[in-house]
Design a protein around this motif. Structure first.
Motif, short mmCIF file in Angstrom:
data_model
loop_
_atom_site.label_atom_id
_atom_site.label_comp_id
_atom_site.label_asym_id
_atom_site.label_seq_id
_atom_site.Cartn_x
_atom_site.Cartn_y
_atom_site.Cartn_z
N LEU A 55 -26.71 31.39 -35.95
CA LEU A 55 -26.80 31.03 -34.83
C LEU A 55 -26.99 29.12 -35.64
O LEU A 55 -25.88 28.85 -34.54
CB LEU A 55 -28.01 30.69 -34.31
N GLU A 74 -18.91 23.54 -33.81
CA GLU A 74 -19.05 23.40 -32.70
C GLU A 74 -18.51 23.91 -31.79
O GLU A 74 -17.59 22.63 -31.85
CB GLU A 74 -19.92 22.32 -32.60
N THR A 75 -18.39 24.52 -30.46
CA THR A 75 -17.87 24.43 -29.23
C THR A 75 -18.85 24.68 -28.00
O THR A 75 -19.59 25.92 -27.66
CB THR A 75 -16.60 26.02 -29.13
N ASP A 117 -21.98 24.86 -26.93
CA ASP A 117 -22.82 25.15 -27.01
C ASP A 117 -23.78 26.56 -27.85
O ASP A 117 -24.62 26.89 -28.30
CB ASP A 117 -23.88 26.36 -25.42
N SER A 118 -21.96 26.93 -28.49
CA SER A 118 -22.30 27.73 -29.30
C SER A 118 -21.96 27.08 -31.37
O SER A 118 -20.98 25.79 -30.50
CB SER A 118 -21.31 29.39 -29.44
N THR A 119 -22.33 27.58 -31.82
CA THR A 119 -20.96 27.95 -33.67
C THR A 119 -20.51 28.42 -33.93
O THR A 119 -21.46 30.09 -34.11
CB THR A 119 -21.90 27.04 -34.07
N LEU A 120 -19.51 28.92 -34.21
CA LEU A 120 -18.07 29.16 -34.48
C LEU A 120 -18.17 29.46 -36.02
O LEU A 120 -18.15 28.78 -36.65
CB LEU A 120 -16.97 28.89 -33.40
#
Length: 160
Positions: free
Chosen positions: A22, A55-56, A58-61
């Protein structure tokens, strides 16, 4: 006795290989701490799989990709149509099978040497050697004249 120390180092370096995490980590945020090193001995380090995090909102790819110079090894091992995900899954599946991952590391080392591929050479200054500022991903470590190991650094396990 030296073989036992090297084997201890190799086994200590084989880490749990994970594919998702995460929190994001910056490039050059990883490190490998070698123990039981021999002053003056050369250790060659190869980054074989990249970990890119984007970073996209609220999330991280998280994306793992084979370093292009080493694609031939994975094609020889898994077939010409191998994908990055298949290569990472193959290595990850061996995480708890020390003999298998040790053989994989030795096979990869042979491929690297046979194809004249060079890694980053680090010379040990003492009985421990810290290699810092590494980009995250999977690495092959070849202590010249010793047993080869695979280790990974992810956003949740940046130190190996």
């Amino acid at each position: 006795m030296k073989k036992k120390r090297i084997l201890t180092m190799v086994l200590a370096m084989i880490m749990m290989l994970t594919t998702l995490a995460l929190p994001a980590a910056a490039a050059g945020d990883g490190s490998i701490n070698l123990t039981n090193t021999v002053a003056g001995k050369k250790y060659e380090l190869y980054r074989i799989v990249n970990l890119t995090m984007t970073e996209t909102g609220d999330s991280t790819l998280h994306e793992y990709t084979i370093v292009p110079e080493y694609l031939g090894f994975f094609k020889d091992l898994l077939g010409d149509e191998v994908t990055d995900a298949q290569a990472v899954a193959y290595v990850s599946a061996m995480e708890n099978r020390g003999t298998d991952i040790a053989q994989f590391a030795e096979d990869m080392k042979k491929y690297l040497l046979d194809n004249g591929l060079e890694g980053t050479v680090v010379t040990a200054a003492g009985t421990t050697t810290l290699i810092e500022n590494l980009d995250l991903g999977y690495y092959l470590l070849y202590p010249q004249g010793g047993l080869t190991a695979i280790c990974s650094m992810t956003s949740t396990a940046k130190d190996a």
